[in-house]
Scaffold this active site. Sequence first.
Site, PDB file in Angstrom:
ATOM      1  N   ASP A  28      26.687  14.465  -8.795  1.00 39.44           N
ATOM      2  CA  ASP A  28      26.602  13.690  -7.543  1.00 39.44           C
ATOM      3  C   ASP A  28      27.887  12.889  -7.386  1.00 39.44           C
ATOM      4  O   ASP A  28      28.376  12.294  -8.355  1.00 39.44           O
ATOM      5  CB  ASP A  28      25.370  12.755  -7.597  1.00 39.44           C
ATOM      6  CG  ASP A  28      24.982  12.214  -6.228  1.00 39.44           C
ATOM      7  OD1 ASP A  28      25.826  11.561  -5.586  1.00 39.44           O
ATOM      8  OD2 ASP A  28      23.834  12.440  -5.803  1.00 39.44           O
ATOM      9  N   GLY A  56      24.425   8.234  -3.052  1.00 30.82           N
ATOM     10  CA  GLY A  56      23.364   8.030  -4.043  1.00 30.82           C
ATOM     11  C   GLY A  56      23.620   6.827  -4.944  1.00 30.82           C
ATOM     12  O   GLY A  56      24.576   6.058  -4.747  1.00 30.82           O
ATOM     13  N   TYR A  87      23.968  18.401  12.525  1.00 32.21           N
ATOM     14  CA  TYR A  87      23.310  18.332  11.213  1.00 32.21           C
ATOM     15  C   TYR A  87      22.410  19.557  11.002  1.00 32.21           C
ATOM     16  O   TYR A  87      22.533  20.267   9.993  1.00 32.21           O
ATOM     17  CB  TYR A  87      22.496  17.030  11.119  1.00 32.21           C
ATOM     18  CG  TYR A  87      21.518  17.025   9.972  1.00 32.21           C
ATOM     19  CD1 TYR A  87      21.967  17.064   8.658  1.00 32.21           C
ATOM     20  CD2 TYR A  87      20.143  16.993  10.199  1.00 32.21           C
ATOM     21  CE1 TYR A  87      21.065  17.075   7.594  1.00 32.21           C
ATOM     22  CE2 TYR A  87      19.238  16.989   9.157  1.00 32.21           C
ATOM     23  CZ  TYR A  87      19.703  17.042   7.853  1.00 32.21           C
ATOM     24  OH  TYR A  87      18.812  17.057   6.813  1.00 32.21           O
ATOM     25  N   HIS A 118      15.579   5.757   8.611  1.00 29.12           N
ATOM     26  CA  HIS A 118      14.229   6.320   8.620  1.00 29.12           C
ATOM     27  C   HIS A 118      13.166   5.269   8.929  1.00 29.12           C
ATOM     28  O   HIS A 118      13.274   4.112   8.535  1.00 29.12           O
ATOM     29  CB  HIS A 118      13.928   6.987   7.269  1.00 29.12           C
ATOM     30  CG  HIS A 118      14.739   8.221   7.053  1.00 29.12           C
ATOM     31  ND1 HIS A 118      15.528   8.405   5.946  1.00 29.12           N
ATOM     32  CD2 HIS A 118      14.899   9.332   7.813  1.00 29.12           C
ATOM     33  CE1 HIS A 118      16.140   9.581   6.038  1.00 29.12           C
ATOM     34  NE2 HIS A 118      15.778  10.156   7.165  1.00 29.12           N
ATOM     35  N   PHE A 158      11.624   3.484  19.225  1.00 25.98           N
ATOM     36  CA  PHE A 158      12.564   4.191  20.095  1.00 25.98           C
ATOM     37  C   PHE A 158      11.798   5.083  21.083  1.00 25.98           C
ATOM     38  O   PHE A 158      11.639   6.281  20.859  1.00 25.98           O
ATOM     39  CB  PHE A 158      13.528   5.041  19.267  1.00 25.98           C
ATOM     40  CG  PHE A 158      14.399   4.247  18.328  1.00 25.98           C
ATOM     41  CD1 PHE A 158      14.899   3.000  18.689  1.00 25.98           C
ATOM     42  CD2 PHE A 158      14.753   4.756  17.087  1.00 25.98           C
ATOM     43  CE1 PHE A 158      15.716   2.272  17.818  1.00 25.98           C
ATOM     44  CE2 PHE A 158      15.574   4.043  16.216  1.00 25.98           C
ATOM     45  CZ  PHE A 158      16.049   2.792  16.585  1.00 25.98           C
TER      46      PHE A 158
HETATM   47  P1  NAD Z   1      20.552  11.234   0.119  1.00 27.77           P
HETATM   48  O1  NAD Z   1      21.746  10.892   0.941  1.00 27.77           O
HETATM   49  O2  NAD Z   1      19.741  10.126  -0.448  1.00 27.77           O
HETATM   50  O3  NAD Z   1      21.009  12.204  -1.084  1.00 27.77           O
HETATM   51  C1  NAD Z   1      22.074  13.101  -0.996  1.00 27.77           C
HETATM   52  C2  NAD Z   1      22.910  12.948  -2.268  1.00 27.77           C
HETATM   53  O4  NAD Z   1      23.979  13.894  -2.250  1.00 27.77           O
HETATM   54  C3  NAD Z   1      23.543  11.575  -2.404  1.00 27.77           C
HETATM   55  O5  NAD Z   1      23.269  11.045  -3.684  1.00 27.77           O
HETATM   56  C4  NAD Z   1      25.045  11.828  -2.217  1.00 27.77           C
HETATM   57  O6  NAD Z   1      25.845  10.909  -2.961  1.00 27.77           O
HETATM   58  C5  NAD Z   1      25.180  13.255  -2.683  1.00 27.77           C
HETATM   59  N1  NAD Z   1      26.293  14.002  -2.072  1.00 27.77           N
HETATM   60  C6  NAD Z   1      26.559  14.143  -0.755  1.00 27.77           C
HETATM   61  N2  NAD Z   1      27.637  14.963  -0.586  1.00 27.77           N
HETATM   62  C7  NAD Z   1      28.049  15.332  -1.832  1.00 27.77           C
HETATM   63  C8  NAD Z   1      29.079  16.170  -2.317  1.00 27.77           C
HETATM   64  N3  NAD Z   1      29.946  16.781  -1.487  1.00 27.77           N
HETATM   65  N4  NAD Z   1      29.190  16.356  -3.652  1.00 27.77           N
HETATM   66  C9  NAD Z   1      28.340  15.758  -4.521  1.00 27.77           C
HETATM   67  N5  NAD Z   1      27.337  14.948  -4.109  1.00 27.77           N
HETATM   68  C10 NAD Z   1      27.198  14.738  -2.778  1.00 27.77           C
HETATM   69  O7  NAD Z   1      19.640  12.207   1.014  1.00 27.77           O
HETATM   70  P2  NAD Z   1      18.098  12.566   0.863  1.00 27.77           P
HETATM   71  O8  NAD Z   1      17.334  11.820   1.888  1.00 27.77           O
HETATM   72  O9  NAD Z   1      17.705  12.510  -0.556  1.00 27.77           O
HETATM   73  O10 NAD Z   1      18.125  14.093   1.317  1.00 27.77           O
HETATM   74  C11 NAD Z   1      18.407  15.108   0.374  1.00 27.77           C
HETATM   75  C12 NAD Z   1      18.614  16.418   1.098  1.00 27.77           C
HETATM   76  O11 NAD Z   1      17.442  16.725   1.858  1.00 27.77           O
HETATM   77  C13 NAD Z   1      19.783  16.408   2.079  1.00 27.77           C
HETATM   78  O12 NAD Z   1      20.433  17.646   1.989  1.00 27.77           O
HETATM   79  C14 NAD Z   1      19.092  16.236   3.431  1.00 27.77           C
HETATM   80  O13 NAD Z   1      19.851  16.831   4.447  1.00 27.77           O
HETATM   81  C15 NAD Z   1      17.777  16.969   3.212  1.00 27.77           C
HETATM   82  N6  NAD Z   1      16.671  16.497   4.063  1.00 27.77           N
HETATM   83  C16 NAD Z   1      16.246  15.188   3.986  1.00 27.77           C
HETATM   84  C17 NAD Z   1      15.161  14.757   4.771  1.00 27.77           C
HETATM   85  C18 NAD Z   1      14.638  13.349   4.702  1.00 27.77           C
HETATM   86  O14 NAD Z   1      13.658  13.041   5.422  1.00 27.77           O
HETATM   87  N7  NAD Z   1      15.206  12.472   3.876  1.00 27.77           N
HETATM   88  C19 NAD Z   1      14.539  15.662   5.640  1.00 27.77           C
HETATM   89  C20 NAD Z   1      15.000  16.981   5.698  1.00 27.77           C
HETATM   90  C21 NAD Z   1      16.057  17.375   4.888  1.00 27.77           C
HETATM   91  N1  UFG Z   2      11.986   5.569  14.835  1.00 31.46           N
HETATM   92  C1  UFG Z   2      11.781   4.405  15.541  1.00 31.46           C
HETATM   93  N2  UFG Z   2      12.443   3.293  15.115  1.00 31.46           N
HETATM   94  C2  UFG Z   2      13.277   3.285  14.040  1.00 31.46           C
HETATM   95  C3  UFG Z   2      13.465   4.491  13.313  1.00 31.46           C
HETATM   96  C4  UFG Z   2      12.808   5.622  13.740  1.00 31.46           C
HETATM   97  O1  UFG Z   2      11.045   4.365  16.518  1.00 31.46           O
HETATM   98  O2  UFG Z   2      13.859   2.231  13.718  1.00 31.46           O
HETATM   99  C5  UFG Z   2      11.272   6.788  15.264  1.00 31.46           C
HETATM  100  C6  UFG Z   2      12.217   7.910  15.619  1.00 31.46           C
HETATM  101  O3  UFG Z   2      12.624   7.802  16.948  1.00 31.46           O
HETATM  102  C7  UFG Z   2      11.361   9.142  15.331  1.00 31.46           C
HETATM  103  C8  UFG Z   2      10.431   8.674  14.195  1.00 31.46           C
HETATM  104  O4  UFG Z   2      10.498   7.255  14.189  1.00 31.46           O
HETATM  105  O5  UFG Z   2      10.581   9.421  16.443  1.00 31.46           O
HETATM  106  C9  UFG Z   2      10.879   9.187  12.848  1.00 31.46           C
HETATM  107  O6  UFG Z   2      12.265   8.889  12.703  1.00 31.46           O
HETATM  108  P1  UFG Z   2      13.067   9.099  11.344  1.00 31.46           P
HETATM  109  O7  UFG Z   2      14.471   8.693  11.605  1.00 31.46           O
HETATM  110  O8  UFG Z   2      12.329   8.439  10.228  1.00 31.46           O
HETATM  111  O9  UFG Z   2      12.968  10.649  11.074  1.00 31.46           O
HETATM  112  P2  UFG Z   2      13.398  11.866  12.019  1.00 31.46           P
HETATM  113  O10 UFG Z   2      12.113  12.511  12.459  1.00 31.46           O
HETATM  114  O11 UFG Z   2      14.355  11.505  13.051  1.00 31.46           O
HETATM  115  O12 UFG Z   2      14.221  12.723  10.974  1.00 31.46           O
HETATM  116  C10 UFG Z   2      13.640  13.594  10.051  1.00 31.46           C
HETATM  117  C11 UFG Z   2      14.586  13.756   8.846  1.00 31.46           C
HETATM  118  C12 UFG Z   2      15.863  14.406   9.273  1.00 31.46           C
HETATM  119  C13 UFG Z   2      15.579  15.675  10.023  1.00 31.46           C
HETATM  120  C14 UFG Z   2      14.622  15.416  11.160  1.00 31.46           C
HETATM  121  C15 UFG Z   2      14.224  16.697  11.830  1.00 31.46           C
HETATM  122  O13 UFG Z   2      14.858  12.501   8.272  1.00 31.46           O
HETATM  123  O14 UFG Z   2      16.625  14.754   8.115  1.00 31.46           O
HETATM  124  O15 UFG Z   2      13.434  14.824  10.662  1.00 31.46           O
HETATM  125  O16 UFG Z   2      14.163  16.478  13.200  1.00 31.46           O
HETATM  126  F1  UFG Z   2      16.731  16.152  10.559  1.00 31.46           F
END
Ligand code: NAD
Ligand code: UFG
Length: 331
Positions: free
Chosen positions: A31, A36, A141, A189, A208
């Site tokens: 990482d 992270g 994205y 989020h 939102f």
């Molecule tokens: P996060 O940002 O907490 O974790 C990503 C990690 O990757 C970080 O620790 C960062 O330092 C590391 N990183 C980024 N680019 C790098 C690189 N080039 N080389 C080495 N390390 C690198 O994100 P997360 O919320 O844990 O999400 C993890 C994965 O899941 C991501 O690929 C994200 O797109 C995907 N994802 C997340 C959600 C969600 O709701 N959190 C939903 C759908 C998909």
């Molecule tokens: N929201 C609010 N207020 C806030 C934050 C979020 O009303 O302060 C709403 C957003 O508008 C959305 C819902 O809460 O309707 C959830 O929002 P998040 O940002 O928590 O999550 P998203 O659904 O936007 O995103 C998730 C993943 C992304 C992925 C996406 C797919 O985190 O990685 O779903 O559409 F791309």
Amino acid sequence: MNVLVCGGAGYIGSHTVCELIEQGHGAVVFDSLVKGHRAAVHKDAKFYKGDLRDEAAIDKVFKENDIDAVIDFAAFSLVGESCSEPLMYFDNNVYGTLRLLEAMNRAGVKKIVFSSTAATYGEPRSIPIVESDPTEPINPYGETKLTVEKMLKWSDAAYGIKYTALRYFNAAGAHISGEIGEDHSPESHLIPIILQAASGVRDHISIFGEDYPTPDGTCVRDYIHVTDLADAHIKALERLNRGGASTVYNLGNGTGFSVKEVIETAKAVTQKPIKVLTEGRRAGDPPTLIASSKKAVDELGWKPRFNTLPQIIETAWKWHSTHPKGYDDRG
Ligand code: NAD
Ligand code: UFG
């Protein structure tokens, strides 16, 4: 298995490393720490700080460790930022994974589980979303993740690298111990923002948009616990080990909750007042996203354990209430 976890210091990656170790596997974390936290990495995991686009750094990891398979979480994932900085997203998310696949080829490692997203679907035409639905991302994205899925398909055809792409819906919650959890900067989020409002770290949560075509006018999402996501990664690797073909799975609970429902549940769980304001819509938010995870349930034998919203929020609250500033106040 000895698993290389790229992005294993991030939110979902750190929980997956924990689950790997709890299930008796080895974990090597790679990482850059660009997002992270070193403190999020399990003490029994080997840690390397490096960027996937740095060939020497990633080759060193494969040389020094006997890696059976890779899980790749390393990416940028802020939808809004991807719209203003699309090339930065293609560079990190697509080129980064491309360099990883090249390194896997050099090292002869042939199995990878990849973090994809519901954002690959764009505006869904029907609910629940199934894997065969059209993939038409509405932001860079989602496009970068779909591009990697395509790159994986052709890498399987040419080099025999077997992959599983997991399209997560809304990852939420924290490890049941309360020792690791979600700590993004900036945080975008919904659930962490609500809980920061409950713990006093933020003044309020802004909804939102209240004019969506949903029962209460706010967006509906499918929240899936981070430990259940972690477990799905291990089950996906086990399936590849059994000779399973490359494929894609949705991961969600199959139930949608509106923003207002999430806020009400958080009030009940935390027993704290939460100040709520309303703003206009955020660009790029589809009204409703709900997964069909039938394919993952049938083919992986995956069964979410934290499958109610109160359970998800309770675990997140255990983390946020004890670590109001995230990893900064550890120790
Ligand atoms: P996060 O940002 O907490 O974790 C990503 C990690 O990757 C970080 O620790 C960062 O330092 C590391 N990183 C980024 N680019 C790098 C690189 N080039 N080389 C080495 N390390 C690198 O994100 P997360 O919320 O844990 O999400 C993890 C994965 O899941 C991501 O690929 C994200 O797109 C995907 N994802 C997340 C959600 C969600 O709701 N959190 C939903 C759908 C998909
Ligand atoms: N929201 C609010 N207020 C806030 C934050 C979020 O009303 O302060 C709403 C957003 O508008 C959305 C819902 O809460 O309707 C959830 O929002 P998040 O940002 O928590 O999550 P998203 O659904 O936007 O995103 C998730 C993943 C992304 C992925 C996406 C797919 O985190 O990685 O779903 O559409 F791309």
